[in-house]
Design an enzyme around this catalytic site. Structure first.
Site, PDB file in Angstrom:
ATOM      1  N   ASN A   1       0.854  -1.157   0.105  1.00 10.11           N
ATOM      2  CA  ASN A   1       0.063  -0.005  -0.147  1.00 10.11           C
ATOM      3  C   ASN A   1       0.624   1.410   0.013  1.00 10.11           C
ATOM      4  OD1 ASN A   1      -2.960   0.090  -0.077  1.00 10.11           O
ATOM      5  ND2 ASN A   1      -2.697  -1.618   1.398  1.00 10.11           N
TER       6      ASN A   1
ATOM      7  N   CYS B   1      -7.040  -1.171   9.431  1.00  8.52           N
ATOM      8  CA  CYS B   1      -6.591  -1.772   8.227  1.00  8.52           C
ATOM      9  C   CYS B   1      -6.381  -0.939   7.274  1.00  8.52           C
ATOM     10  CB  CYS B   1      -7.783  -3.123   8.068  1.00  8.52           C
ATOM     11  SG  CYS B   1      -9.327  -2.444   8.110  1.00  8.52           S
TER      12      CYS B   1
END
Lengths: 549, 657
Positions: free
Chosen positions: B250, B338
C-alpha cells in the site's frame, strides 16, 4: 515371581510431577507392585495413583543429573516426572517398564484388588444368558438355548450357552460350526419385537476356493426367515477382500446356495489399520505446534472419523434392513469378533430403547462383547502410544464407544447415561482394578476364575453412589428407533476422550452443572406444586361441609 | 412487476437435496418480493417462501429426463432445486428471478415495501429502540478525557463516519481535520470502546497516507493525545490488522502504516488478517463443501481445510484477543486499523469488545455492538452483502466472520452468553434479507439521505419481542459479570465448523433432539411452576385464614364434632408423601418429548438402488416422511426463525408491494 525383584528403587524423594492444566506437584514417588504413586504428603494437594497397567509407554531424558520420565498412559494422558539422580531415574524407568508389561494375566491388579465398598450385587451374576433368554421367551418360542458348546470344544470363543433356532438340533449346529471360521456358527444376536425380525452374527463361511457348501449352515440361517421372506447378509469386508479370503479357506455365502439371502458388502477396517488410525489421531491431538491446516489434514489423514462413519453407516444399514425392510439380517466379517460386534451392538442401540438405559447398555456390552468373545485382552494390550510392532492391538471397542457417543450427541435426551459412562468403559477396557475386561473369551475367563478371584466392574458401577455420575439429566425414555445422521458434518471429534488432557474443562463442567441444576430445580418445583395442590384439594373438600353446616 | 415474465408455473417439482428421490410437486409463483412454492395434495401440503433479496444466484442446469432443473442458491445458505417441465417456462422463471434478485435501486428492496400493521409513531419508535448515546454513557462517556466532537455533524470531514464521534478532550479541531486528511477516506482515529475501570480505550481509523516517507504533524498529535488520554499508560499499541506484505504494498500507492520513529511511544503490530477478496473465495469454498451431497469424511475435512475458513476465523479471534488483553491486562490504549477501517477493523474491535465487556454478551448488548461498530461506523453492508446489483468484487462475508467468531466463543463459554446461536443465525438472515432497513446502504449518511428511518422498519425491536427464543438457558448472568475478560483458547481444534449456519436448511444433518430446545422448554415450564407455586401458596394462605375464622366462629358448636373429623385429617396429611409418590411424581414431567418434526426422523438412504416398499404401510412416527412438512412444523415452534415460510409472514402478505 515377586514384584520386589522388579522394583529396584521403591521410593524417591523430591520428584516433580507435571500435568497439563494442573499445578505441578513435588513429592515422594513410590512404586508398588501395581501402582506408581506420587504424594506431596500434604492434605491439600491431590496424589497421583497410576496403575502400571495403564502405562502405554515411557520415555526418559537427562539434563545433567536431573532425569525426566515421560509417562504416556493408555487413557491417553501424558505426564512428566522429574527425578533427581540419574541412577534413581534409570531404576524407576526400568521398573515401570517391567511392571507395565507383565505377561501373566494372573499377576494383574484385579487379582490383588480388594474392594473398599460392600458388594451389594455381584456383577458377575448380573447378566447371565439364561436371563436374557427368558426375555426372549416372553416374545417368541422360535428359539432355544443350546448347550452344544458346554465345554467350549465346538467354538472356543463362544459362551457355553447359545441362542439358536428351535428347529435346529445340536448335531446340525456342530456341522454348521465346522463350516464357519473358528467354529462361530450363526447365533441370535437380537430379536426385534416390533416385527419379529432377527439379527444373527457369525464368522465367515469356509467355502474355500472350490465353493464348499454346508446344508446345515444353510438350513440354520434359513430357519430364521419367514415363508417367502428374504434376508440380508451384511459382510463387513469389501467384495475383493472376501474373494481373497477364499484362498485361505474362508469366503462368503454363494447366492446359489443361499437364494433367499441378499449379500451386502460394507467395508469396515481391520484391526491393524485401526490401531494405526488411533495412533495418528492421538498424535494430531497432542501436537502443540500445529497450524490450522496441519490440524485438519492430520485429523483427516488419521482416518479415525472415516472409520466412525463407516461403522455407524453399516450399523444403520443393519438396523434399516430389520426395521424398515422387515428382513432378518446375518452379520459377519472374517472372524466375527470385531467389526461384526461393532455392527450388531450399534444396531441394537439404534433399534432397542432398552439398550439406551444404563442397565441395558451394560447388558449389551456383556452380551455382544464379553460373551460374544471380543478378545479384549489382545485388543487393549496397548493403546495409542505403543511404539512396538503391533501384535493384535486395535481400538475396536473404543470405536464402538465413539459411535455410541455420536448417537448420544444426536439424541441427547434418549439415553439414560451420559458421556462419563462411555469414557469410564474406555478406561477400564484398557486398565482396571476390576476383572471384567480380562481374558479374551468366556472360556479363558472361566479358566482364570475371574468371577471368584476378581471383582466385576458392574458390581462397582451399579452402586447408587457411582451411578449418579453416569446419569443423563436430560433423559426421557423414548421408545422410537433413533436414526443417526452419518454425514461428515454431523460427526464430531470425541473431545471428551481425545482432547481430554489437552483442555481445561472448567467452562464445560460449569455448563453441565447448570444443566443439572435447571432440571433438578424444575423437578423440585413440580413436587412442591403437586403437594400443595393436593393439600388444597383436600382442604377444599373438607372445608365445604364446614361452610354449610 | 414488470420483471415478472411468468407469475405462475404449474407442475413444478421441488427436489429435496438430501435425497433426490424425495420430490414435491406443486405450483411455483413469482411475486414482486417472493418466490413461492405451494405443494399439491392436502396431506403433505407445504409452502416455501423465499425473499428475492435472499437469492444469491440462479442457475439453469442441463435438461434431465424429468425436465429442466433450476438451482437457486440463497445468501442464508439455503439451496433449492426446482424441475420445470417446459423449457420456456424454466427460462422465463430464470430470467425473471435473475432480475428480481438483483435490484438496481435501493427503492426496489423489500424493506421499502414491507408494511407490517403498525402506525407511523410505532415505526419511528422502533428506530429509537437502540440509542448509541446511551451506550457511550454506559461506558462512562463523555468524561473529562473524552468528548463528542461536532466536527462531523454534516458528514463533511468523513462521509462514511457517523455524525457523533468521540475524541480526546485535548484534541483541537485543526488537529482532527489535519489527521483526517492524512487518513484514507478521512477516517481519522476515533473512539470505539472505553474501559471505565482503567481508562484504556480501543480506537479505530483507516490507514495513514504515509507512503514511503510522508508524515503529518496533526496525525502524530492525534495519536499522542489518544495515548495521553489514558493517564495510566506510557505507550499505546497501533495494530494494523493486515498482513505486513499487503500494508507494505500500500505504501507504493501513497498509503501504508505508521512509522514508529515518527510517532512518540507507539508500539506497532501487524496481525495478518487477509483481505475481503481472500475471505470471499474462502467462504465460497466453504459453501461448496457444506453443500456437497453425501461427501466422504475425507472430502469434507479436506474441503474444510482447503477453504481456509477456520484459519481466517482463528486469525480474527487472535487479533481480538491481543487487543482485549492489551486493554484489560496492560491497561494500554489500542488504535486499530486496516486499509479503510470498515471491515477487518470492525471485526477486530467488536470481537475484542465481546471478550472485554460482558454487556456485549447480552441480547441488547450485541444489538448495540453491531449498531455501533458496524452500522454507525460505516461497514459497507450494501456492498459486502450484495444488496444491489453491482460490483461482485465488493461482496465479502466480513460480518459472517464476526458472527462465526461469536459462535466459536459460545462453544467455549456455554454459560457466558445470554443469547443462543439462533439469535446469531437470525441476525445473519436479516442482514441479508433486506427485510428491515438497518443494514441497507453503506454509511449513516447514505441512510439519512435515503430516509431509511422514515421509510423502513428497524429489526431490533422485532428481535427483542421474540427474545424468549433467543435466550441461552445456561446463561449465568452474575457469574458472567464477574468473569470480565474472556480468554478463549486458540488451538486449532478449538475452531469448529458451524453446521447450524452453513447447513441450516439441511435438517437431517442436525441432532434430532436439541439440548438447547429441551432446556428452554424446561426453563419455561419452571417459570410456569413458580407462578403456580405462588398461586397455590396464596390460596392455601387464604383457605387457612378462612378456616381459622370459621373454626373460631363455630368452635362452640363443633367442639364435640371436631374430634371426630380431625383424626382422619391428620392421618391423611401424614399419608401425603406416600400418596404423592404414587399419585403425582410417578410420571415425571413430560417435557422432553420430541417435537413433531423431530419424530419424523429422516431415513438413511442406503438402498440407493432399491425402491422403497415398506414406507407406505409404516404408519408409525418414525417413517421417513418428507422433510418439508416437518420443516414448517418446526417453524411454528419458532416464529422468528423465518425464511422457509415467509419471513415474518405473520405481518404481511406477499403481494402487498
Amino acid at each position: 515371581m515377586e514384584f520386589a525383584e522388579l522394583i529396584k528403587t521403591p521410593r524417591v524423594d523430591g520428584v516433580v510431577l507435571h500435568r497439563p492444566f494442573m499445578p505441578t506437584v513435588e513429592g515422594t514417588l513410590c512404586l508398588t507392585g501395581h501402582h506408581l504413586i506420587l504424594s506431596s504428603r500434604q492434605d491439600t494437594t491431590e496424589e497421583l495413583w497410576l496403575l502400571h497397567a495403564n502405562i502405554d509407554s515411557t520415555e526418559k531424558r537427562f539434563v545433567g543429573s536431573l532425569g525426566t520420565i515421560i509417562v504416556k498412559c493408555k487413557d491417553l494422558r501424558v505426564i512428566q516426572l522429574d527425578i533427581p539422580g540419574m541412577e534413581e531415574c534409570l531404576n524407576i524407568a526400568s521398573s515401570i517398564e517391567a511392571l507395565s508389561t507383565l505377561d501373566s494375566v494372573s499377576l494383574m491388579y484385579p487379582f490383588f484388588y480388594r474392594p473398599l465398598f460392600e458388594v451389594i450385587e455381584d456383577g458377575w451374576q448380573s447378566f447371565v444368558p439364561e436371563e436374557s433368554f427368558k426375555d426372549l421367551e416372553s416374545m417368541t418360542d422360535e428359539w432355544r438355548l443350546s448347550e452344544v458348546n458346554k465345554d467350549f470344544s465346538l467354538c472356543p470363543s463362544y459362551p457355553s450357552l447359545l441362542t439358536v433356532p428351535k428347529d435346529i438340533d445340536d448335531e446340525s449346529l456342530c456341522k454348521a460350526a465346522s463350516f464357519r471360521h473358528g467354529g462361530r456358527f450363526p447365533v441370535l444376536s437380537y430379536y426385534h419385537k416390533k416385527n419379529a425380525m432377527v439379527m444373527m452374527r457369525a464368522a465367515q463361511p469356509l467355502t474355500g476356493t472350490n465353493g464348499r457348501r454346508c446344508k446345515e449352515d444353510e438350513k440354520l440361517i434359513n430357519a430364521t426367515l419367514c415363508a417367502g421372506k428374504r434376508g440380508y447378509i451384511i459382510d463387513t469386508r469389501t467384495i475383493a477382500v472376501a474373494q481373497q479370503a477364499k484362498a485361505r479357506g474362508g469366503g462368503f455365502e454363494q447366492e446359489a446356495n443361499y437364494p433367499q439371502w441378499r449379500r451386502i458388502h460394507k467395508a469396515i477396517e481391520r484391526s491393524n489399520v485401526l490401531q494405526d488410525s488411533l495412533i495418528k489421531l492421538v498424535e494430531a491431538c497432542n501436537d502443540q505446534s500445529h497450524s490450522m491446516d496441519r490440524w485438519l489434514s492430520k485429523l483427516e489423514a488419521s482416518n479415525w472419523q472415516s472409520n466412525v462413519k463407516e461403522i455407524l453407516t453399516t450399523a444403520c444399514l443393519a438396523a434399516q434392513c430389520i426395521d424398515r425392510e422387515g428382513a432378518s439380517v446375518l452379520v459377519h466379517g472374517t472372524e466375527g469378533t470385531d467389526s461384526t460386534l461393532q455392527v450388531t451392538s450399534l444396531a441394537q442401540i439404534i433399534l432397542d430403547p432398552a439398550c439406551r438405559t444404563i442397565r441395558g447398555f451394560e447388558a449389551l456390552i456383556e452380551r455382544e462383547w464379553l460373551q460374544a468373545g471380543h478378545p479384549f485382552q489382545q485388543r487393549c494390550a496397548q493403546s495409542a502410544y505403543s511404539n512396538g510392532k503391533p501384535r493384535s492391538e486395535a481400538p475396536v471397542f473404543l470405536l464402538f464407544l465413539d459411535c455410541v457417543w455420536q448417537i448420544l450427541r444426536q439424541f441427547p435426551c434418549s439415553f439414560q447415561f451420559n458421556e462419563n459412562l462411555l469414557i469410564m468403559l474406555f478406561e477400564h477396557a484398557y486398565a482396571s482394578q476390576f476383572g471384567t475386561f480380562l481374558g479374551n473369551c468366556v472360556a479363558e475367563r472361566g479358566k482364570l476364575q475371574l468371577s471368584q478371584k476378581t471383582v466385576s466392574l458392574w458390581s462397582w458401577v451399579n452402586r447408587p453412589q457411582e451411578l449418579e455420575r453416569f446419569l443423563n439429566p436430560l433423559y426421557e425414555p423414548n421408545n422410537l428407533v433413533i436414526w443417526p445422521s452419518v454425514a461428515p458434518q454431523s460427526l464430531l471429534l470425541w473431545e471428551g476422550v481425545f482432547l481430554r488432557w489437552n483442555r481445561s474443562t472448567k467452562c464445560l463442567d460449569e455448563a453441565y452443572q447448570e444443566m443439572v441444576h435447571i432440571i433438578e430445580y424444575n423437578k423440585e418445583l413440580q413436587n412442591k406444586v403437586n403437594s400443595l395442590r393436593r393439600q388444597l384439594a383436600q382442604l377444599e373438600t373438607e372445608d365445604s361441609p364446614l361452610q354449610t353446616p | 412487476m414488470e420483471h415478472i415474465r411468468m407469475p405462475k408455473v404449474e407442475n413444478v417439482r421441488l427436489v429435496d437435496r438430501s435425497s433426490s428421490r424425495r420430490i414435491k410437486v406443486g405450483t411455483l409463483y413469482l411475486t414482486a418480493t417472493h418466490t413461492i412454492f405451494v405443494g399439491k395434495g392436502s396431506e403433505d401440503r407445504c409452502e416455501l417462501w423465499v425473499l428475492h433479496s435472499l437469492v444469491c444466484n440462479v442457475v439453469k442446469h442441463k435438461a434431465s429426463q424429468s425436465g429442466y432443473p433450476l438451482l437457486i442458491h440463497c445468501k442464508n445458505f439455503q439451496v433449492m432445486q426446482f424441475i420445470i417441465s417446459q423449457e420456456s417456462d424454466c427460462h422465463n422463471v430464470y430470467i425473471s428471478l435473475s432480475r428480481l434478485s438483483r435490484p438496481e435501486k435501493y427503492e426496489e428492496l423489500y424493506c421499502f415495501s414491507f408494511n407490517p400493521n403498525v402506525d407511523k409513531a410505532e415505526r419511528e419508535h422502533s428506530w429509537d429502540f437502540l440509542d448509541l448515546k446511551a451506550e457511550y454513557s454506559r461506558m462512562g462517556l463523555p468524561n473529562k478525557l473524552w468528548h463528542v466532537t461536532p466536527i462531523n455533524r454534516e458528514y463533511r470531514v468523513c462521509d462514511t463516519y457517523p455524525a457523533d464521534l468521540f475524541v480526546p478532550q485535548s484534541v483541537t479541531l485543526p488537529v482532527i481535520i489535519g489527521s483526517s486528511k492524512f487518513r484514507s477516506r478521512g477516517r481519522f482515529p476515533t473512539l470505539s470502546y472505553y474501559c471505565k475501570e482503567n481508562h484504556a480505550t480501543i480506537c479505530r481509523s483507516s490507514q495513514p497516507l504515509s507512503g514511503f516517507s510522508a508524515r503529518c504533524l496533526e496525525d502524530e498529535q492525534m495519536l499522542q493525545a489518544i495515548m495521553k488520554s489514558n493517564p495510566g499508560s506510557r505507550f499505546m499499541y497501533v495494530v494494523d490488522t493486515r498482513p505486513k506484505l499487503n500494508a507494505m504494498a500500500n505504501r507504493a500507492a501513497g498509503k501504508g502504516y505508521e512509522n514508529e520513529d515518527n510517532y512518540c511511544n507507539i508500539k506497532f503490530q501487524f496481525i495478518g488478517i487477509e483481505n475481503i477478496h481472500v475471505m470471499r473465495n474462502s467462504q465460497q469454498k466453504l459453501i461448496e463443501v457444506s453443500a456437497l451431497r453425501s461427501p466422504s469424511m475425507g472430502e469434507f475435512l479436506m474441503g474444510l481445510e482447503n477453504s481456509d475458513w477456520l484459519r481466517h476465523i482463528k486469525s480474527i479471534m487472535e487479533a481480538g484477543i491481543f487487543i482485549s488483553k492489551a486493554v484489560a491486562e496492560e491497561g494500554v490504549n489500542v488504535l486499530v486499523h486496516c486499509s479503510d477501517g470498515w471491515d477487518r477493523t470492525a471485526q477486530v474491535c467488536s470481537v475484542a469488545s465481546v471478550l472485554l465487556d460482558p454487556y456485549y454478551r447480552t441480547l441488547k448488548g450485541l444489538m448495540v455492538l453491531i449498531e455501533k461498530d458496524w452500522v454507525s461506523f460505516g461497514h459497507k453492508f450494501s456492498h459486502r452483502c450484495g444488496h444491489l446489483d453491482g460490483e461482485a468484487k465488493e461482496v465479502s462475508p466480513v460480518i459472517d466472520q464476526f458472527l462465526d467468531c461469536l459462535w466459536q466463543l459460545m462453544e467455549q463459554f456455554p454459560c457466558y452468553f445470554e443469547y443462543n446461536e439462533k439469535f446469531l443465525i437470525n441476525i445473519h438472515n436479516h442482514i441479508y434479507s433486506c427485510h428491515y432497513g438497518n443494514f441497507i446502504c453503506n454509511s449513516q449518511k447514505e441512510r439519512k439521505d435515503l430516509c431509511i428511518k422514515e421509510k423502513t422498519h428497524s429489526i431490533w425491536p422485532h428481535l427483542w419481542e421474540n427474545k424468549l427464543d433467543f435466550m441461552n438457558p445456561l446463561f449465568k448472568p452474575d457469574q458472567s459479570q464477574n468473569q470480565g475478560l474472556l480468554r478463549p483458547r486458540t488451538a486449532p481444534y478449538c475452531f469448529k465448523y458451524w453446521r447450524r449456519l452453513y447447513n441450516r436448511f439441511d435438517r437431517e444433518l442436525h441432532p434430532r433432539q436439541s439440548e438447547l430446545d429441551c432446556l428452554m422448554t424446561v426453563k419455561e415450564e419452571t417459570q410456569q411452576l413458580e407462578e403456580d407455586l405462588a398461586l397455590c401458596e396464596q390460596k392455601l394462605a387464604v383457605l387457612d385464614k378462612e378456616r381459622a375464622k370459621t373454626l373460631y366462629m363455630q368452635k362452640g358448636v363443633l367442639e364435640s364434632k371436631q374430634a371426630l373429623w380431625s383424626l382422619p385429617l391428620d392421618t391423611s396429611l401424614a399419608n401425603t408423601p406416600q400418596d404423592y409418590i404414587g399419585g403425582f411424581i410417578g410420571g415425571a414431567p413430560n417435557v422432553f418429548t420430541l417435537q413433531q418434526g423431530e419424530r419424523e426422523s429422516a431415513e438413511l438412504c442406503l438402498f440407493g438402488d432399491k425402491p422403497k416398499s415398506s414406507d407406505a404401510d409404516n404408519s408409525d412416527q418414525e417413517s421417513g416422511v418428507a422433510d418439508f412438512s416437518s420443516h414448517s412444523s418446526g417453524e411454528e415452534s419458532l416464529p422468528s426463525e423465518d425464511s422457509v415460510k415467509d419471513p415474518d409472514s405473520d405481518e404481511t402478505g406477499p403481494n402487498r408491494a
